[in-house]
Write a protein that holds these residues in place. Structure first.
Motif, PDB file in Angstrom:
ATOM      1  N   GLU A 140       0.781  -1.184   0.116  1.00  0.00           N
ATOM      2  CA  GLU A 140       0.100   0.059   0.205  1.00  0.00           C
ATOM      3  C   GLU A 140       1.010   1.310   0.012  1.00  0.00           C
ATOM      4  N   MET A 141       1.834   1.352   1.044  1.00  0.00           N
ATOM      5  CA  MET A 141       2.716   2.333   0.947  1.00  0.00           C
ATOM      6  C   MET A 141       3.679   2.550  -0.291  1.00  0.00           C
ATOM      7  N   LEU A 142       4.089   1.684  -0.890  1.00  0.00           N
ATOM      8  CA  LEU A 142       4.658   1.717  -2.284  1.00  0.00           C
ATOM      9  C   LEU A 142       3.687   2.274  -3.462  1.00  0.00           C
ATOM     10  N   GLY A 143       2.493   1.687  -3.199  1.00  0.00           N
ATOM     11  CA  GLY A 143       1.367   2.233  -4.362  1.00  0.00           C
ATOM     12  C   GLY A 143       1.075   3.554  -4.081  1.00  0.00           C
ATOM     13  N   ARG A 144       1.155   4.047  -3.046  1.00  0.00           N
ATOM     14  CA  ARG A 144       0.812   5.500  -2.615  1.00  0.00           C
ATOM     15  C   ARG A 144       1.908   6.479  -3.335  1.00  0.00           C
ATOM     16  N   LEU A 145       3.147   6.115  -2.904  1.00  0.00           N
ATOM     17  CA  LEU A 145       4.422   6.931  -3.168  1.00  0.00           C
ATOM     18  C   LEU A 145       4.399   7.024  -4.592  1.00  0.00           C
ATOM     19  N   GLN A 146       4.226   5.936  -5.204  1.00  0.00           N
ATOM     20  CA  GLN A 146       4.210   5.831  -6.958  1.00  0.00           C
ATOM     21  C   GLN A 146       3.329   6.503  -7.428  1.00  0.00           C
ATOM     22  N   GLY A 147       2.039   6.485  -6.968  1.00  0.00           N
ATOM     23  CA  GLY A 147       0.943   7.340  -7.363  1.00  0.00           C
ATOM     24  C   GLY A 147       1.066   8.679  -7.418  1.00  0.00           C
ATOM     25  N   ALA A 148       1.770   9.072  -6.135  1.00  0.00           N
ATOM     26  CA  ALA A 148       1.857  10.423  -5.853  1.00  0.00           C
ATOM     27  C   ALA A 148       3.269  11.186  -6.891  1.00  0.00           C
ATOM     28  N   GLY A 149       3.941  10.260  -7.421  1.00  0.00           N
ATOM     29  CA  GLY A 149       4.808  10.691  -8.639  1.00  0.00           C
ATOM     30  C   GLY A 149       6.367  10.620  -7.864  1.00  0.00           C
ATOM     31  N   PHE A 150       6.511  10.212  -6.682  1.00  0.00           N
ATOM     32  CA  PHE A 150       7.714   9.792  -6.177  1.00  0.00           C
ATOM     33  C   PHE A 150       8.629   8.804  -7.090  1.00  0.00           C
TER      34      PHE A 150
END
Length: 241
Positions: free
Chosen positions: A104-114
């Motif tokens: 979940e954390m990786l998906g959110r960071l990836q989705g936020a453009g990090f």
């Protein structure tokens, strides 16, 4: 509450350690150490003086000892020793697991453009067993020990990941469960975060210089979101003034 020390306003890249940070490989280090020491003795080397070293460093020292003695089998020893490490890592990884909240954390960071990367002293075969979709999250920035000339805590390991991502240290957060993760981040002047999902204590991570200490990497999205909110509020206040 998440403890934060330094500003993360400029962070666009997050680079992770793997074992103890994103997942657990459950590596049997005593077994590796016993097998390496037995192998070294078979080559006429004395491993007892390096018993206190990390396994990879012990192998390097033993190889150097053989080389300095003029033993032409030094490289052969090194290859066999590293094969032992990889074999045990892979077998251990079959019983490994991801730390809760990692996907979940990786998906959110990836989705936020990090931009995301991994620097690990483990081999790719082992970490990809625990996180089969590792390339989907990190792509070419999965820098395992066989993908760098020098591995942690040498700064070249982190530089390799930064190069793969086209990122700069001042915009990067290095996060891991061990003091060497903090040390390698600090060596390049990255922001650093320690997590308590490994064997290091809060005090040890702080002593190593961690800017942030989190219960787990899953808290990272909250830390970065808080920082983004604070950044937006500050920008609005500056505009009003």
């Amino acid at each position: 509450m998440i403890e934060s020390i330094n500003s993360l306003a400029k962070i666009d890249t997050v680079i992770f350690d793997f074992d103890g940070t994103l997942g657990y490989l459950n590596i049997d280090f005593p077994l590796i150490r016993r097998e390496i020491m037995a192998l070294a003795r078979g080559y006429g080397a004395d491993p007892d003086g390096y018993a206190g070293q990390y396994v990879l460093e012990m192998i390097g020292f033993l190889k150097n000892d053989l080389t300095q003695r003029g033993d032409s089998r030094a490289e052969e020893f090194y290859e066999k020793a590293m094969k032992i490490v990889s074999t045990v890592e892979v077998e251990s990884a079959r019983r490994g697991s991801l730390i809760p909240g990692t996907i979940e954390m990786l998906g959110r960071l990836q989705g936020a453009g990090f931009k995301l990367g991994v620097v690990t002293r483990n081999c790719f075969a082992a970490v990809s067993l625990v996180l089969p979709a590792i390339d989907d999250y990190f792509g070419a920035a999965v820098i395992t020990r066989e993908r760098t000339r020098c591995f942690k805590p040498h700064p070249e390991h982190l530089r390799t990941a930064l190069g793969a991502l086209g990122s700069y240290p001042e915009g990067t957060l290095m996060i891991g469960d061990h003091q060497m993760d903090i040390i390698i981040g600090k060596s390049l002047k990255c922001a650093t975060a320690g997590v308590l999902t490994g064997h290091s204590t809060r005090e040890q991570l702080k002593e190593a210089g961690a800017d942030h200490v989190l219960k787990s990497a899953a808290e990272l999205t909250e830390l970065l979101a808080i920082q983004r909110i604070n950044e937006n509020v500050s920008a609005e206040l500056n505009f009003i003034n």
